[in-house]
Write a protein that holds these residues in place. Sequence first.
Motif, PDB file in Angstrom:
ATOM      1  N   PRO A  40       6.800   8.710   2.057  1.00  0.00           N
ATOM      2  CA  PRO A  40       5.419   8.099   1.488  1.00  0.00           C
ATOM      3  C   PRO A  40       5.289   6.611   1.815  1.00  0.00           C
ATOM      4  O   PRO A  40       6.353   5.998   1.705  1.00  0.00           O
ATOM      5  CB  PRO A  40       5.339   8.696   0.330  1.00  0.00           C
ATOM      6  N   VAL A  41       4.185   6.254   2.063  1.00  0.00           N
ATOM      7  CA  VAL A  41       3.902   4.800   1.882  1.00  0.00           C
ATOM      8  C   VAL A  41       3.067   4.618   0.604  1.00  0.00           C
ATOM      9  O   VAL A  41       2.060   5.429   0.272  1.00  0.00           O
ATOM     10  CB  VAL A  41       3.137   4.382   3.107  1.00  0.00           C
ATOM     11  N   GLY A  42       3.338   3.401   0.025  1.00  0.00           N
ATOM     12  CA  GLY A  42       2.798   2.943  -1.389  1.00  0.00           C
ATOM     13  C   GLY A  42       1.163   2.460  -0.888  1.00  0.00           C
ATOM     14  O   GLY A  42       0.766   2.105   0.157  1.00  0.00           O
ATOM     15  N   PRO A  43       0.610   1.890  -2.107  1.00  0.00           N
ATOM     16  CA  PRO A  43      -0.754   1.249  -1.941  1.00  0.00           C
ATOM     17  C   PRO A  43      -0.834  -0.045  -1.260  1.00  0.00           C
ATOM     18  O   PRO A  43      -1.938  -0.470  -0.802  1.00  0.00           O
ATOM     19  CB  PRO A  43      -1.243   1.024  -3.428  1.00  0.00           C
ATOM     20  N   ASN A  44       0.449  -0.687  -1.033  1.00  0.00           N
ATOM     21  CA  ASN A  44       0.259  -2.195  -0.556  1.00  0.00           C
ATOM     22  C   ASN A  44       0.969  -1.950   1.096  1.00  0.00           C
ATOM     23  O   ASN A  44       1.035  -2.875   1.626  1.00  0.00           O
ATOM     24  CB  ASN A  44       1.669  -2.755  -1.092  1.00  0.00           C
ATOM     25  N   TYR A  45       0.804  -0.849   1.526  1.00  0.00           N
ATOM     26  CA  TYR A  45       1.354  -0.463   3.093  1.00  0.00           C
ATOM     27  C   TYR A  45       0.196  -1.194   4.017  1.00  0.00           C
ATOM     28  O   TYR A  45       0.733  -1.955   4.854  1.00  0.00           O
ATOM     29  CB  TYR A  45       1.278   0.772   3.470  1.00  0.00           C
ATOM     30  N   SER A  46      -0.982  -1.127   3.527  1.00  0.00           N
ATOM     31  CA  SER A  46      -1.765  -1.760   4.642  1.00  0.00           C
ATOM     32  C   SER A  46      -1.875  -3.392   4.494  1.00  0.00           C
ATOM     33  O   SER A  46      -1.859  -4.046   5.558  1.00  0.00           O
ATOM     34  CB  SER A  46      -3.373  -1.321   4.291  1.00  0.00           C
ATOM     35  N   ALA A  47      -1.570  -4.044   3.552  1.00  0.00           N
ATOM     36  CA  ALA A  47      -1.510  -5.341   3.203  1.00  0.00           C
ATOM     37  C   ALA A  47       0.035  -5.860   3.877  1.00  0.00           C
ATOM     38  O   ALA A  47       0.054  -6.830   4.536  1.00  0.00           O
ATOM     39  CB  ALA A  47      -1.405  -5.639   1.708  1.00  0.00           C
ATOM     40  N   ASP A  48       1.076  -5.002   3.570  1.00  0.00           N
ATOM     41  CA  ASP A  48       2.390  -5.379   4.147  1.00  0.00           C
ATOM     42  C   ASP A  48       2.303  -5.464   5.718  1.00  0.00           C
ATOM     43  O   ASP A  48       2.802  -6.044   6.313  1.00  0.00           O
ATOM     44  CB  ASP A  48       3.186  -4.407   3.687  1.00  0.00           C
ATOM     45  N   LEU A  49       1.740  -4.148   6.249  1.00  0.00           N
ATOM     46  CA  LEU A  49       1.499  -4.331   7.609  1.00  0.00           C
ATOM     47  C   LEU A  49       0.633  -5.449   8.366  1.00  0.00           C
ATOM     48  O   LEU A  49       1.296  -5.938   9.150  1.00  0.00           O
ATOM     49  CB  LEU A  49       0.898  -2.900   8.127  1.00  0.00           C
ATOM     50  N   TYR A  50      -0.230  -5.788   7.914  1.00  0.00           N
ATOM     51  CA  TYR A  50      -1.266  -6.671   8.157  1.00  0.00           C
ATOM     52  C   TYR A  50      -0.398  -8.082   7.977  1.00  0.00           C
ATOM     53  O   TYR A  50      -0.562  -8.913   8.988  1.00  0.00           O
ATOM     54  CB  TYR A  50      -2.533  -7.088   7.184  1.00  0.00           C
ATOM     55  N   SER A  51       0.392  -8.248   6.941  1.00  0.00           N
ATOM     56  CA  SER A  51       1.201  -9.560   6.742  1.00  0.00           C
ATOM     57  C   SER A  51       2.297  -9.560   7.949  1.00  0.00           C
ATOM     58  O   SER A  51       2.530 -10.545   8.708  1.00  0.00           O
ATOM     59  CB  SER A  51       1.804  -9.873   5.631  1.00  0.00           C
ATOM     60  N   CYS A  52       2.658  -8.710   8.390  1.00  0.00           N
ATOM     61  CA  CYS A  52       3.586  -8.357   9.372  1.00  0.00           C
ATOM     62  C   CYS A  52       3.371  -8.653  10.734  1.00  0.00           C
ATOM     63  O   CYS A  52       3.808  -9.255  11.550  1.00  0.00           O
ATOM     64  CB  CYS A  52       4.759  -7.356   9.122  1.00  0.00           C
ATOM     65  N   GLN A  53       2.082  -8.045  11.037  1.00  0.00           N
ATOM     66  CA  GLN A  53       1.365  -8.073  12.155  1.00  0.00           C
ATOM     67  C   GLN A  53       0.817  -9.630  12.514  1.00  0.00           C
ATOM     68  O   GLN A  53       0.969 -10.080  13.543  1.00  0.00           O
ATOM     69  CB  GLN A  53       0.148  -7.332  12.249  1.00  0.00           C
ATOM     70  N   GLN A  54       0.495 -10.340  11.336  1.00  0.00           N
ATOM     71  CA  GLN A  54       0.458 -11.618  11.494  1.00  0.00           C
ATOM     72  C   GLN A  54       1.382 -12.702  11.795  1.00  0.00           C
ATOM     73  O   GLN A  54       1.327 -13.479  12.825  1.00  0.00           O
ATOM     74  CB  GLN A  54      -0.235 -12.442  10.153  1.00  0.00           C
ATOM     75  N   ILE A  55       2.664 -12.215  11.282  1.00  0.00           N
ATOM     76  CA  ILE A  55       3.794 -13.112  11.515  1.00  0.00           C
ATOM     77  C   ILE A  55       3.997 -12.652  13.193  1.00  0.00           C
ATOM     78  O   ILE A  55       4.327 -13.561  13.831  1.00  0.00           O
ATOM     79  CB  ILE A  55       4.944 -12.545  10.557  1.00  0.00           C
ATOM     80  N   ALA A  56       4.137 -11.399  13.622  1.00  0.00           N
ATOM     81  CA  ALA A  56       4.003 -11.212  14.892  1.00  0.00           C
ATOM     82  C   ALA A  56       3.051 -11.953  15.853  1.00  0.00           C
ATOM     83  O   ALA A  56       3.842 -12.672  16.911  1.00  0.00           O
ATOM     84  CB  ALA A  56       4.177  -9.663  15.054  1.00  0.00           C
ATOM     85  N   ALA A  57       2.079 -11.987  15.563  1.00  0.00           N
ATOM     86  CA  ALA A  57       0.897 -12.563  16.041  1.00  0.00           C
ATOM     87  C   ALA A  57       1.109 -14.022  16.490  1.00  0.00           C
ATOM     88  O   ALA A  57       0.669 -14.575  17.309  1.00  0.00           O
ATOM     89  CB  ALA A  57      -0.405 -12.341  15.738  1.00  0.00           C
ATOM     90  N   SER A  58       2.060 -14.503  15.556  1.00  0.00           N
ATOM     91  CA  SER A  58       1.937 -16.137  15.466  1.00  0.00           C
ATOM     92  C   SER A  58       3.074 -16.648  16.754  1.00  0.00           C
ATOM     93  O   SER A  58       3.092 -17.648  17.041  1.00  0.00           O
ATOM     94  CB  SER A  58       2.379 -16.567  14.367  1.00  0.00           C
ATOM     95  N   GLN A  59       3.463 -15.487  17.209  1.00  0.00           N
ATOM     96  CA  GLN A  59       4.611 -15.963  18.445  1.00  0.00           C
ATOM     97  C   GLN A  59       4.240 -16.249  19.569  1.00  0.00           C
ATOM     98  O   GLN A  59       4.896 -16.619  20.560  1.00  0.00           O
ATOM     99  CB  GLN A  59       5.593 -14.768  18.530  1.00  0.00           C
TER     100      GLN A  59
END
Length: 131
Positions: A40-59
């Motif tokens: 299961p994914v918690g209520p913070n999944y979308s925010a966590d995914l977005y943050s991780c995607q932003q880190i990757a996008a900065s590359q």
Amino acid sequence: MPFKKFATRRIASLAAVPALLLAGACANTGASYQPVIDGPVGPNYSADLYSCQQIAASQGALGSDAAQNTAVAAGAAAAGTALVNNRGSNVRDAAAVGAIAGLAGSALQQQQAKENIIKNCMRGRGYKVVG
């Protein structure tokens, strides 16, 4: 138009097709990647995914070895063509196709690196990433 000249031009123009197909297949790759989570994914999944995607996008779009990959691929294609058919226009065309292949390879490597950044980031936030 002689067949050999027609075939050379045809091959050079067809070299762009893989790049177009690669660009069209990038919906769930790179910084847009959404990993497969086990459990299961918690209520913070979308925010966590977005943050991780932003880190990757900065590359950035290309890795630090893009120039080297491009030069090696262009040189190898030109050298191979020079050995088989030593004509200036063929060697030039082969070098251009090789350079495009080198850039495409570097872009693909960078996309995979971004996916790994997202996977590791999500693991670091407590998710069980399986793919």
